[in-house]
Design a protein around this motif. Structure first.
Motif, PDB file in Angstrom:
ATOM      1  N   ALA A 195       0.830  -1.210   0.000  1.00 29.49           N
ATOM      2  CA  ALA A 195       0.000   0.000   0.000  1.00 29.49           C
ATOM      3  C   ALA A 195       0.862   1.256   0.000  1.00 29.49           C
ATOM      4  O   ALA A 195       0.537   2.246  -0.662  1.00 29.49           O
ATOM      5  CB  ALA A 195      -0.928  -0.006   1.209  1.00 29.49           C
ATOM      6  N   LEU A 196       1.970   1.227   0.734  1.00 29.39           N
ATOM      7  CA  LEU A 196       2.874   2.368   0.759  1.00 29.39           C
ATOM      8  C   LEU A 196       3.509   2.586  -0.616  1.00 29.39           C
ATOM      9  O   LEU A 196       3.642   3.719  -1.089  1.00 29.39           O
ATOM     10  CB  LEU A 196       3.968   2.169   1.804  1.00 29.39           C
ATOM     11  N   ARG A 197       3.891   1.506  -1.259  1.00 33.71           N
ATOM     12  CA  ARG A 197       4.485   1.615  -2.590  1.00 33.71           C
ATOM     13  C   ARG A 197       3.490   2.223  -3.582  1.00 33.71           C
ATOM     14  O   ARG A 197       3.827   3.086  -4.379  1.00 33.71           O
ATOM     15  CB  ARG A 197       4.912   0.225  -3.082  1.00 33.71           C
ATOM     16  N   GLU A 198       2.249   1.743  -3.503  1.00 35.20           N
ATOM     17  CA  GLU A 198       1.224   2.235  -4.423  1.00 35.20           C
ATOM     18  C   GLU A 198       0.940   3.715  -4.179  1.00 35.20           C
ATOM     19  O   GLU A 198       0.774   4.494  -5.116  1.00 35.20           O
ATOM     20  CB  GLU A 198      -0.054   1.404  -4.263  1.00 35.20           C
ATOM     21  N   LYS A 199       0.897   4.097  -2.909  1.00 37.21           N
ATOM     22  CA  LYS A 199       0.634   5.495  -2.563  1.00 37.21           C
ATOM     23  C   LYS A 199       1.746   6.401  -3.094  1.00 37.21           C
ATOM     24  O   LYS A 199       1.482   7.452  -3.671  1.00 37.21           O
ATOM     25  CB  LYS A 199       0.536   5.631  -1.039  1.00 37.21           C
ATOM     26  N   ALA A 200       2.979   5.988  -2.906  1.00 41.44           N
ATOM     27  CA  ALA A 200       4.117   6.781  -3.383  1.00 41.44           C
ATOM     28  C   ALA A 200       4.091   6.904  -4.902  1.00 41.44           C
ATOM     29  O   ALA A 200       4.312   7.989  -5.456  1.00 41.44           O
ATOM     30  CB  ALA A 200       5.426   6.142  -2.928  1.00 41.44           C
ATOM     31  N   ALA A 201       3.815   5.788  -5.595  1.00 39.24           N
ATOM     32  CA  ALA A 201       3.767   5.812  -7.059  1.00 39.24           C
ATOM     33  C   ALA A 201       2.659   6.728  -7.552  1.00 39.24           C
ATOM     34  O   ALA A 201       2.825   7.464  -8.531  1.00 39.24           O
ATOM     35  CB  ALA A 201       3.566   4.398  -7.600  1.00 39.24           C
ATOM     36  N   TYR A 202       1.521   6.711  -6.857  1.00 40.97           N
ATOM     37  CA  TYR A 202       0.404   7.553  -7.281  1.00 40.97           C
ATOM     38  C   TYR A 202       0.738   9.039  -7.117  1.00 40.97           C
ATOM     39  O   TYR A 202       0.490   9.841  -8.016  1.00 40.97           O
ATOM     40  CB  TYR A 202      -0.859   7.211  -6.507  1.00 40.97           C
ATOM     41  N   VAL A 203       1.294   9.407  -5.972  1.00 39.21           N
ATOM     42  CA  VAL A 203       1.630  10.811  -5.714  1.00 39.21           C
ATOM     43  C   VAL A 203       2.613  11.327  -6.767  1.00 39.21           C
ATOM     44  O   VAL A 203       2.434  12.411  -7.334  1.00 39.21           O
ATOM     45  CB  VAL A 203       2.231  10.977  -4.297  1.00 39.21           C
ATOM     46  N   LEU A 204       3.644  10.561  -7.053  1.00 35.34           N
ATOM     47  CA  LEU A 204       4.655  11.003  -8.009  1.00 35.34           C
ATOM     48  C   LEU A 204       4.114  11.034  -9.435  1.00 35.34           C
ATOM     49  O   LEU A 204       4.470  11.912 -10.223  1.00 35.34           O
ATOM     50  CB  LEU A 204       5.882  10.099  -7.940  1.00 35.34           C
ATOM     51  N   SER A 205       3.247  10.073  -9.778  1.00 36.53           N
ATOM     52  CA  SER A 205       2.694  10.058 -11.134  1.00 36.53           C
ATOM     53  C   SER A 205       1.821  11.283 -11.366  1.00 36.53           C
ATOM     54  O   SER A 205       1.831  11.875 -12.451  1.00 36.53           O
ATOM     55  CB  SER A 205       1.904   8.769 -11.392  1.00 36.53           C
ATOM     56  N   CYS A 206       1.087  11.690 -10.353  1.00 39.31           N
ATOM     57  CA  CYS A 206       0.240  12.873 -10.473  1.00 39.31           C
ATOM     58  C   CYS A 206       1.101  14.130 -10.637  1.00 39.31           C
ATOM     59  O   CYS A 206       0.817  15.008 -11.454  1.00 39.31           O
ATOM     60  CB  CYS A 206      -0.663  12.995  -9.250  1.00 39.31           C
ATOM     61  N   LYS A 207       2.188  14.214  -9.858  1.00 39.72           N
ATOM     62  CA  LYS A 207       3.074  15.378  -9.923  1.00 39.72           C
ATOM     63  C   LYS A 207       3.805  15.466 -11.257  1.00 39.72           C
ATOM     64  O   LYS A 207       4.041  16.554 -11.785  1.00 39.72           O
ATOM     65  CB  LYS A 207       4.109  15.319  -8.796  1.00 39.72           C
TER      66      LYS A 207
END
Length: 205
Positions: free
Chosen positions: A139-151
């Motif tokens: 879940a932490l990996r997915e959250k980090a990937a999502y935040v960076l992909s949006c940015k």
């Protein structure tokens, strides 16, 4: 085995935000920001899970940042956040209890403020841990990937050439497939009109 990318033709860009294309099935208007966001998400998630080794972009001058107490706690706790950031392509060095130096960032993230990216990831991970007493590493990996992909994704209103649009569609189809156009959360990122819909709309059927 290389993924076969279906044939398509870029018709243009609508409103500076939507890629318009046609293929065998019909016409699609695709949200360029959400499309690029999904591409980045898939790439970053593969890295975060250790399934992909992407290029890192070294910074000519390391960026230093002072962490908030919450960010520092997340970064040091069990080493999970530090591992996720490292897998994503960040090179970080600690100096002092709440200070970090960023020496490299994932190359697929276009020119971004490195310190801000690290802070955003740590804030997102802190929020995930606050909302649940037990947060899995996945879940932490997915959250980090999502935040960076949006940015890092191309923004709405950004003008793209035919070549850029074609490259984005090709990358999406090779990474995600032609089954559906959805963002990282599963929401549609395209309006699709089949040839039958179009013919029906103009009274041919």
């Amino acid at each position: 085995t290389p993924v076969r990318v279906p044939l398509f033709r870029i018709l243009g860009q609508a409103g500076g935000s939507y890629i318009v294309l046609e293929d065998d099935t019909g016409v699609k208007l695709i949200d360029q920001h959400a499309l690029h966001e999904r591409i980045l998400f898939e790439e970053l998630l593969a890295r975060a899970q250790g399934r992909s080794r992407g290029d890192a972009q070294g910074l000519l001058i390391a960026e230093s940042l002072e962490l908030s107490p919450v960010q520092a706690a997340v970064f040091s706790q069990d080493g999970q956040a530090a591992e996720v950031l490292s897998n994503l392509g960040f090179t970080l060095e600690s100096f002092g209890p709440r200070a970090l130096a960023v020496r490299a960032v994932p190359a697929i993230l276009r020119a971004q403020n490195a310190a801000t990216l690290v802070r955003d990831v740590l804030d997102a991970l802190a929020g995930a841990e606050e909302s649940s007493s037990k947060v899995s590493r996945a879940a932490l990996r997915e959250k980090a990937a999502y935040v960076l992909s949006c940015k890092g994704a191309i923004k709405a209103g950004e003008r793209l050439t035919h070549e850029q649009m074609s490259a984005l569609i090709t990358e999406y189809l090779s990474k995600v497939g032609a089954g559906s156009f959805t963002c990282p959360h599963g929401r549609p990122l395209a309006v699709e009109l089949s040839w039958e819909d179009l013919e029906r709309g103009v009274g041919r059927r």
